[in-house]
Scaffold this motif. Sequence first.
Motif, short mmCIF file in Angstrom:
data_model
loop_
_atom_site.label_atom_id
_atom_site.label_comp_id
_atom_site.label_asym_id
_atom_site.label_seq_id
_atom_site.Cartn_x
_atom_site.Cartn_y
_atom_site.Cartn_z
N ASP A 310 0.74 -1.21 -0.18
CA ASP A 310 -0.12 -0.05 0.13
C ASP A 310 0.93 1.28 -0.17
N TRP A 311 1.77 1.32 0.81
CA TRP A 311 2.44 2.50 0.90
C TRP A 311 4.04 2.42 0.71
N GLY A 312 4.49 1.25 0.21
CA GLY A 312 6.02 0.99 -0.34
C GLY A 312 6.98 0.84 0.91
N TRP A 313 6.30 0.35 1.91
CA TRP A 313 7.30 0.10 3.13
C TRP A 313 8.34 -0.73 2.78
N ARG A 314 9.39 -0.58 3.04
CA ARG A 314 10.52 -1.50 3.02
C ARG A 314 11.51 -1.15 3.91
N PRO A 315 12.25 -2.02 5.01
CA PRO A 315 13.28 -1.51 5.78
C PRO A 315 14.77 -1.30 5.17
N ASP A 316 15.35 -0.31 5.61
CA ASP A 316 16.73 -0.14 4.96
C ASP A 316 17.80 -1.33 5.66
N TYR A 317 17.39 -1.84 6.71
CA TYR A 317 18.35 -2.62 7.39
C TYR A 317 17.86 -3.99 8.02
N ASP A 318 18.22 -4.93 7.09
CA ASP A 318 18.01 -6.24 7.43
C ASP A 318 19.11 -6.50 8.50
N VAL A 319 19.20 -7.88 9.02
CA VAL A 319 19.78 -8.26 10.13
C VAL A 319 21.58 -7.71 10.02
N ASP A 320 22.08 -8.27 8.91
CA ASP A 320 23.52 -7.81 8.57
C ASP A 320 23.44 -6.65 8.42
N ARG A 321 22.85 -5.71 7.69
CA ARG A 321 23.07 -4.37 7.71
C ARG A 321 22.82 -3.65 8.86
N PHE A 322 21.90 -4.02 9.76
CA PHE A 322 21.83 -3.67 10.94
C PHE A 322 22.77 -3.42 11.95
N PHE A 323 23.50 -4.75 11.93
CA PHE A 323 24.90 -4.71 12.63
C PHE A 323 25.97 -4.02 12.13
N GLU A 324 26.23 -4.07 10.70
CA GLU A 324 27.28 -3.68 10.14
C GLU A 324 27.41 -2.39 9.68
N GLU A 325 26.22 -1.85 9.53
CA GLU A 325 26.13 -0.51 8.89
C GLU A 325 25.48 0.51 9.70
#
Length: 343
Positions: A310-325
């Motif tokens: 509906d409104w294009g939701w998509r997280p920027d951080y999956d689990v790897d990116r969450f920790f590393e970036e």
Amino acid sequence: MAERSVLITGACGEIGQALTQALAARDGYRIVTADLAPLPDSIRSLSVEHVQGDLVYRIKQFYDYDFDIIYHLAASLSSKAEVATEEAHRINVEGTMQLLMLAAYRSEKYRKSVKVIFPSSIAVYGMPDLETKRRVGRVKEEEWNTPHTMYGCNKLYCEHLGIYYSRYYGQRHLDPNPPVMLDFRAVRFPGLISAYTVPSGGTSDYGPEMLHAAAQGKPYACFVREDTKISFMAMPDAIKCLLMLTDAPSERLSRRVYNVTAFSITAGEFRDRALRAFPGAKITFEPNLRRQGIVDSWPEDVDDERARRDWGWRPDYDVDRFFEEYFLPEIRKRYGTAEQLPL
Ligand code: SER
């Protein structure tokens, strides 16, 4: 574009501080804040006015304000609510009710729909037992709406109050000249993790507590079992989500309450990742039966397909990116912890 007038309740909390900063960075917002506590330094200069005190008793004051958007973040979280149920009900339900009445009144009187953005929670779900939780995996919005906690009951009821005030208030929606209703929008957040603040009073707190403790070289006794699994999200994604939902055109919304998530992870996986980043970390598991029971009643994961569609939701951080970036670089800056060597 004219400046938009915004109220942020619970501004001193984790989401409140991050959201206030994000809105201030966007320009075009006049931000009024409210909280039981005085504003922390991190956001003091960003609020044009801070109303300190209990929302339930302060609400009259807000009838004179022309808010376009209300972010109602103030809440007593799940663990705290379980030991002070009556207080939690007053904060979580009465506070929400008062704000909805205010927004409904202003929407009708000035024929301008006030947006009320509400963070709901995975606590609205209640899995009957661990076997079911594991079998079911991801849940959709309408499934397992049988909360086991005061906080979950409060959030689920407030979702319904929001829907009521947006659609059916006074049963005048079929009138030839129906009133302008408020515009209630809610997301059910998973556990949130910030690199800058630590939560208090919640039950998903073991995730952020463990990571912050590891980064500071402090021992941590995790209050849930190693195999405990729920979904989590980085704080910047939670803020992105609130802003996307606020900006979404009404005609794109097929519902008023949406699941959102980023990654699902066990407490043991948190420990493993913390140890990889901070090999000296001392993490043990000492489950607290009551808090364990709360997290066991929450689903392993949620299905956020409708928010994506509906409104294009998509997280920027999956689990790897969450920790590393996000988390590790930021937390190392914060605590000045370069890579720690094993003791
Ligand atoms: N993070 C919240 C809590 O643990 C759930 O929404 O209470």
